[in-house]
Design an enzyme around this catalytic site. Structure first.
Site, PDB file in Angstrom:
ATOM      1  N   SER A  29      -9.040   5.818  -2.061  1.00  0.00           N
ATOM      2  CA  SER A  29      -8.709   4.978  -1.380  1.00  0.00           C
ATOM      3  C   SER A  29      -9.573   4.491  -0.151  1.00  0.00           C
ATOM      4  CB  SER A  29      -7.296   4.973  -0.919  1.00  0.00           C
ATOM      5  OG  SER A  29      -7.024   3.994   0.130  1.00  0.00           O
ATOM      6  N   TYR A  58      -1.079   9.461   3.866  1.00  0.00           N
ATOM      7  CA  TYR A  58      -1.726   8.840   2.888  1.00  0.00           C
ATOM      8  C   TYR A  58      -3.153   8.976   3.031  1.00  0.00           C
ATOM      9  CZ  TYR A  58      -2.929   5.581  -0.818  1.00  0.00           C
ATOM     10  OH  TYR A  58      -3.321   4.843  -1.907  1.00  0.00           O
TER      11      TYR A  58
END
Length: 260
Positions: A150, A163
């Site tokens: 990501s 995250y």
């Protein structure tokens, strides 16, 4: 057929895709199957997984499409997946580590079990799946692992610090394995998507003000589609990318290059 065209196909290859029942994982499975690979699908929801398997089998009748329900945050389930692969007797040469999750919130609001669960699912599952896949992948001259990371692992994004930490760790794992396993004929790369239109991103993007902010920071001015991530993943699996390893390929509409 021109001899170079075969380098843009995956005929005779077998790919294992995790988190394959929805979103990016499903798009990856469709893309790899369309390119001629047999695909092994892993996801938690057995009913949805069966529906997906049936759809892909109908869409790509010339390849094998098989599925197994497993929770890859669980060590025993990870072992069970590779017991299944051995029982199938298929020559695994591609692994797509796509499974992941998030519970975005301010850093001080996380309970310990919540952030530890994110690391288990987003990092340790990919680490163990890669280790378990190694004996299969090393049997091929041009095997490939692609990790779905990501942009949150590269720069600050409002998705919660755990995250971002997990995705940064996944990116570094990609670089380390690429160097360590290059001599074994295993290429290891990752993709780093920005906002992609999936079931998981829908709640955030439903907020019109937030969506406007996202688009303002995206030079291409739109949200990405799962198929666009799948195209990058597929390229990194193809023989055509045989000299590419250790890369983190952003699929972000220019987000990471935004300046002022």
């Amino acid at each position: 057929m021109h001899p170079r065209l075969s380098s843009w196909r995956l005929d005779g290859r077998t790919a294992l895709i995790t988190g394959a029942s929805k979103g990016i994982g499903y798009a990856c499975a469709r893309e790899l199957a369309a390119l001629g690979a047999d695909v092994l699908l892993v996801a938690r929801d057995e009913l949805v997984l069966q529906e997906v398997r049936d759809e892909l089998a109908e869409e790509c009748p010339d390849v094998e499409v098989l599925g197994m329900a497993a929770d890859l945050s669980d060590h025993e389930d990870r072992l069970a997946v590779f017991d299944w692969v051995v029982d199938l007797g298929m020559n695994l040469s591609i692994l797509v580590n796509n499974v992941g999750g998030n519970t975005p919130r301010p850093t001080l609001d996380y309970e310990e079990d919540e952030y530890r669960a994110l690391f288990e699912l987003n990092v340790f599952s990919a680490f163990e799946m890669s280790r378990l896949a190694y004996p299969h992948l090393v049997q091929h001259a041009n095997a490939a692992i692609v990790n779905v990371g990501s942009v949150s692992g590269i720069t600050h994004v409002r998705t919660g610090s755990p995250y971002g930490m997990t995705k940064a760790a996944l990116h570094q794992m990609t670089r380390n394995l690429a160097v360590e396993w290059a001599e074994d004929g295993i290429r290891v790369n990752a993709v780093a998507p920005w906002y992609i239109r999936t079931q998981r991103s829908e709640p955030a993007l439903a907020d019109s003000e937030y969506l406007e902010e996202v688009l303002d920071r995206t030079p291409m001015g739109r949200i990405g589609e799962p198929e666009e991530v799948a195209g990058a993943v597929a390229f990194l699996c193809l023989p055509a990318s045989s000299y590419v390893t250790g890369e983190i390929v952003a699929v972000d509409g220019g987000f990471l290059r935004y300046g002022f």
